[in-house]
Motif scaffolding. Structure first.
Motif, PDB file in Angstrom:
ATOM      1  N   SER A 231      -7.311  -8.623   2.465  1.00 22.01           N
ATOM      2  CA  SER A 231      -7.594  -7.275   3.108  1.00 22.01           C
ATOM      3  C   SER A 231      -7.857  -6.239   1.744  1.00 22.01           C
ATOM      4  N   GLN A 232      -7.007  -6.336   0.780  1.00 21.86           N
ATOM      5  CA  GLN A 232      -7.005  -5.491  -0.259  1.00 21.86           C
ATOM      6  C   GLN A 232      -8.533  -5.674  -1.041  1.00 21.86           C
TER       7      GLN A 232
ATOM      8  N   TYR B  55      -3.217 -13.316   2.555  1.00 20.38           N
ATOM      9  CA  TYR B  55      -3.724 -12.259   3.496  1.00 20.38           C
ATOM     10  C   TYR B  55      -4.062 -10.655   2.942  1.00 20.38           C
ATOM     11  N   ARG B  56      -2.863 -10.537   2.210  1.00 18.05           N
ATOM     12  CA  ARG B  56      -2.914  -9.100   1.572  1.00 18.05           C
ATOM     13  C   ARG B  56      -3.901  -8.979   0.587  1.00 18.05           C
TER      14      ARG B  56
ATOM     15  N   SER C 153     -15.117 -13.848   8.138  1.00 22.25           N
ATOM     16  CA  SER C 153     -13.637 -13.427   7.461  1.00 22.25           C
ATOM     17  C   SER C 153     -12.986 -14.895   7.272  1.00 22.25           C
TER      18      SER C 153
ATOM     19  N   CYS D  14     -11.254  -7.017   0.308  1.00 23.05           N
ATOM     20  CA  CYS D  14     -12.098  -6.440   1.144  1.00 23.05           C
ATOM     21  C   CYS D  14     -12.185  -4.896   1.017  1.00 23.05           C
ATOM     22  N   TYR D  15     -11.006  -4.301   1.073  1.00 24.10           N
ATOM     23  CA  TYR D  15     -11.225  -2.850   1.095  1.00 24.10           C
ATOM     24  C   TYR D  15     -11.893  -2.420  -0.214  1.00 24.10           C
TER      25      TYR D  15
ATOM     26  N   TRP E 213       0.861  -1.263   0.067  1.00 20.69           N
ATOM     27  CA  TRP E 213      -0.137  -0.018  -0.064  1.00 20.69           C
ATOM     28  C   TRP E 213       0.745   1.323  -0.122  1.00 20.69           C
TER      29      TRP E 213
END
Length: 118
Positions: free
Chosen positions: A102-103, A98-99, A74, A105-106, A16
Motif C-alpha cells: 500500500s505504501q 500488505y502495508r 494488484s 503504491c502511494y 501512517w
C-alpha cells in the motif's frame, strides 16, 4: 520470539500519521523491555532498510511498467513483492507485506505512476 519482534517493530514503523517513519525504539522498548539500547537501535535501522526495499521495489516496477505502457494487477504485484522480500526477509507476515504494498503504491502514485495497476 524473534520473528514476533521483527513483525511488531515493522508494524510500529509503518504506521501512517504524524509519526510516520519515526524511530521505533521507544515503542519497541515498551513492548520488549529486555532489549538493550543497541538492539533497539539495530532493529530500527534494519526496519527502515526493509521498508525502503519494499517501497523501492513497488516504485521501480510501477515506473518501468508505466514507461512501457503495461499494467499489472494488484494481486500479481503483491505476489511479486512477497517473492522479492521473502528472499531476504522470510519472517515478514502478510499484514506487513500488505502495508508495504500500500505504501509503495502511494509513493508510485504520488510520482505519477498510477497507470501501472489495472
Amino acid at each position: 520470539m524473534k520473528d514476533q519482534i521483527l513483525n511488531i517493530r515493522h508494524n510500529l514503523a509503518s504506521e501512517w500519521g504524524e509519526k510516520w517513519m519515526d524511530k521505533i525504539e521507544g515503542k519497541l522498548k515498551e513492548k520488549f523491555p529486555e532489549l538493550s539500547e543497541n538492539e533497539l537501535a539495530d532493529y530500527n535501522t534494519k526496519c527502515q532498510n526493509e521498508m525502503k526495499a519494499g517501497h523501492d521495489f513497488i516504485f521501480n516496477i510501477s515506473e518501468a511498467l508505466c514507461k512501457e505502457n503495461v499494467t499489472i494487477s494488484s494481486a500479481d504485484l503483491f505476489v511479486r513483492l512477497k517473492e522479492y522480500l521473502n528472499l531476504k526477509y522470510n519472517w515478514i507476515n502478510e499484514d506487513n507485506l500488505y502495508r508495504l504494498m500500500s505504501q509503495g503504491c502511494y509513493y508510485a502514485y504520488k510520482e505519477g505512476y498510477d497507470g501501472a495497476l489495472n
